[in-house]
Write a protein that holds these residues in place. Structure first.
Motif, short mmCIF file in Angstrom:
data_model
loop_
_atom_site.label_atom_id
_atom_site.label_comp_id
_atom_site.label_asym_id
_atom_site.label_seq_id
_atom_site.Cartn_x
_atom_site.Cartn_y
_atom_site.Cartn_z
N ALA A 70 0.77 -1.44 0.24
CA ALA A 70 0.18 -0.14 -0.27
C ALA A 70 0.77 1.43 0.07
O ALA A 70 1.26 1.82 1.09
CB ALA A 70 -0.75 0.06 1.16
N GLU A 71 0.94 1.69 -1.41
CA GLU A 71 1.71 3.06 -1.28
C GLU A 71 0.89 3.80 -2.55
O GLU A 71 0.43 3.45 -3.42
CB GLU A 71 3.21 3.02 -1.59
CG GLU A 71 4.10 2.62 -0.68
CD GLU A 71 5.39 2.52 -0.75
OE1 GLU A 71 6.18 3.33 -0.42
OE2 GLU A 71 5.94 1.80 -1.56
N ILE A 76 0.54 6.29 4.16
CA ILE A 76 -0.57 6.80 4.79
C ILE A 76 -1.83 6.86 4.02
O ILE A 76 -2.87 6.53 4.21
CB ILE A 76 -0.31 8.25 5.16
CG1 ILE A 76 0.74 8.21 6.50
CG2 ILE A 76 -1.49 8.88 6.03
CD1 ILE A 76 1.56 9.66 6.80
N GLU A 77 -1.79 7.47 2.82
CA GLU A 77 -2.76 7.72 1.94
C GLU A 77 -3.31 6.41 1.49
O GLU A 77 -4.68 5.99 1.62
CB GLU A 77 -2.46 8.47 0.88
CG GLU A 77 -3.67 8.93 -0.22
CD GLU A 77 -4.13 7.81 -1.08
OE1 GLU A 77 -5.50 7.92 -1.43
OE2 GLU A 77 -3.43 6.80 -1.49
N ALA A 78 -2.30 5.32 1.07
CA ALA A 78 -2.91 4.09 0.59
C ALA A 78 -3.39 3.03 1.68
O ALA A 78 -4.34 2.41 1.32
CB ALA A 78 -1.66 3.62 -0.09
N GLU A 95 1.89 6.63 11.39
CA GLU A 95 0.50 7.08 10.77
C GLU A 95 -0.10 5.78 10.23
O GLU A 95 -1.26 5.67 10.64
CB GLU A 95 0.66 8.07 9.62
CG GLU A 95 1.02 9.45 10.48
CD GLU A 95 2.45 9.76 10.14
OE1 GLU A 95 2.94 10.89 10.38
OE2 GLU A 95 3.15 8.66 9.94
N GLY A 96 0.76 5.13 9.85
CA GLY A 96 0.03 3.87 9.12
C GLY A 96 -0.46 2.90 10.12
O GLY A 96 -1.54 2.41 9.96
N ALA A 97 0.35 2.59 11.12
CA ALA A 97 -0.19 1.98 12.40
C ALA A 97 -1.57 2.41 12.98
O ALA A 97 -2.06 1.59 13.28
CB ALA A 97 0.75 1.82 13.31
#
Length: 468
Positions: free
Chosen positions: A189-190, A223-225, A249-251
């Motif tokens: 996820a990017e 983050i966005e993906a 942020e991803g976590a």
């Protein structure tokens, strides 16, 4: 069991079972764990004294690129033989690697060809994720549903990279199919646009050195993906796994999504826990390029916190090996921009010792959490039958660990085909010394005793989420 004749008894080690951690004995018959208890009544052809050692389930590594052609057309360095050899030396007894489809290919043919490579070379048990790059020509309508029914219940999707990435409509169609047929969808996820935008800006400014790779994959891309894929999972009701989480942020996005009931699970990798972007300032930066890139100390602490609270449930290697020559990292030349250097590092053999040293030797989370993150939960998430636990009826995939054995990694001391160790100079305390796969000893005292092709293809059973 009274007066049972076992094939093997492992006596006296500290074993981690689903019930408790204690000094106990394990009896093996026909490749399975037949009995666990303090006083096993019976005899055995082979008796191993594990006193003073830990007896743990063999590692389960559910993110490995083995004998795979990348989206850029580059074959990675390891065959199934060399990769599973390296895995075994590192205490891993089950791997899940990628049957990688490219545009124009039929998924059934891709999986069939890949299974033949594994059948000839693998020394430990294995299963596959299906990388889906082309949903046309009956792939989505026919091939993928049939493969899921045959036990290939994991699909991987890229949201970036030319040739393999899927657009939002295709992703939603795949999620709908997975929900209907009982599969899980895993994501690299990017955000592709953010990466392209940053890469163009850096190259235009003459910032072409390998160290700029990290800037070309900004944290905002992850983050966005991740946010978008969690929303897609929420919308469709499908189960998803987010691979290689690297940011604070991803976590947090995953934590919040899980609290809403989204069926999302997540992994991270040792290179995000033990490396930062500073490593790209070295003269050998090319060997450390990976995507997403290494981040900051603050991100590392957030990943540990996410492991501790259950947001991140798996530690995998993301073994993606390329040699430091024209067959690998420098296929496009030695003096090229960062975006023309192959991404990935070897990790199959170092994953468990690095995590054992941090979690057990240094006391961060402890032995039970180490087993859960590196064996038990990955096996459960991907429905790998008989794997990841020391329990009666399970496969006798067992790693005996010496908690006091100390090693400092060298420049090229792994058993893969890569030619370098990205953790050169790192000291680890605690190492696997005897490895069983299906009841047979495949590594003992640094000696491998396994034949190429002796591993088995596993069918993934019905998959379970963290909520089921």
């Amino acid at each position: 069991m009274q007066n049972t004749k076992f094939d093997t008894i492992i006596h006296g080690g500290i074993a981690v079972t689903p019930q408790k951690t204690s000094q106990t004995s394990i009896g093996i018959i026909d490749g399975k764990i037949a009995a666990i208890g303090e006083n096993l009544a019976g005899t055995a052809e082979t008796v191993i004294d594990a006193t003073g050692h830990f007896v743990l389930p063999g590692g389960v590594d559910t993110h490995c690129h083995i004998e795979q052609i990348s989206g850029a057309g580059l074959l990675n360095a390891d065959t199934f033989e060399t990769a599973t050899r390296s895995a075994a030396y590192g205490g891993t007894t089950t791997v899940v690697s990628f049957a990688a489809q490219h545009p124009g290919q039929k998924m059934k043919q891709v999986v069939g060809d890949y299974a033949e490579l594994a059948r000839k070379g693998a020394m430990i048990d294995y299963a596959f994720h299906m990388i889906v790059a082309d949903t046309g020509d009956g792939n989505l309508a026919k091939d993928i549903p049939q493969l899921i029914a045959q036990g290939h219940r994991s699909i991987k999707i890229f949201t970036t990279y030319d040739k393999v990435r899927q657009d939002d409509k295709s992703i939603l169609e795949i999620l709908d199919l997975a929900k209907r047929d009982g599969a899980v969808v895993c994501f690299h996820a990017e955000n592709d646009g953010l990466i392209r935008n940053m890469t163009e800006k850096l190259l235009a400014a003459g910032k072409t050195a390998p160290k700029y790779h990290a800037e070309s994959h900004p944290r905002e891309a992850e983050i966005e993906a991740i946010e978008r894929m969690c929303r897609f999972a929420e919308f469709t009701g499908a189960r998803i796994v987010i691979f290689h989480v690297s940011t604070v942020e991803g976590a947090e996005i995953i934590r919040k999504a899980r609290s809403r009931g989204v069926k999302v699970q997540a992994e991270t990798c040792p290179h995000y826990l033990f490396m930062t972007t500073d490593i790209l300032n070295s003269d050998a930066a090319a060997r450390f390029l990976c995507s997403p890139p290494q981040r900051t100390v603050k991100d590392q602490e957030a990943l540990w916190a996410a492991m501790e609270d259950g947001t991140i449930e798996m530690i995998t290697s993301d073994h993606a090996p390329y040699r430091m020559d024209k067959t690998g990292k420098f296929a496009n030349g030695t003096d090229v921009a960062f975006n023309r250097i192959a991404n990935g590092m070897p990790g199959l053999e170092t994953r468990l010792p690095l995590m054992f040293n941090a979690m057990v030797t240094e006391g961060r989370m402890g032995l039970e959490a180490f087993v859960a993150l590196t064996a038990t939960t990955p096996a459960k998430v991907f429905g790998l039958p008989g794997k990841g636990q020391l329990a009666e009826g399970f496969d006798a995939d067992i790693a005996i660990w010496d908690p006091n054995l100390t090693r400092t990694y060298g420049a090229n001391d792994l058993h893969d085909n890569v030619g370098y160790n990205p953790f050169e100079g790192t000291m680890v305390k605690g190492a696997p010394i005897t490895i069983f796969s299906g009841g047979r000893i495949i590594v003992k005292d640094g000696v491998l005793d396994a034949e190429p092709g002796s591993g088995r293809l596993l069918q993934m059973s019905a998959l379970r989420s963290h909520q089921s």
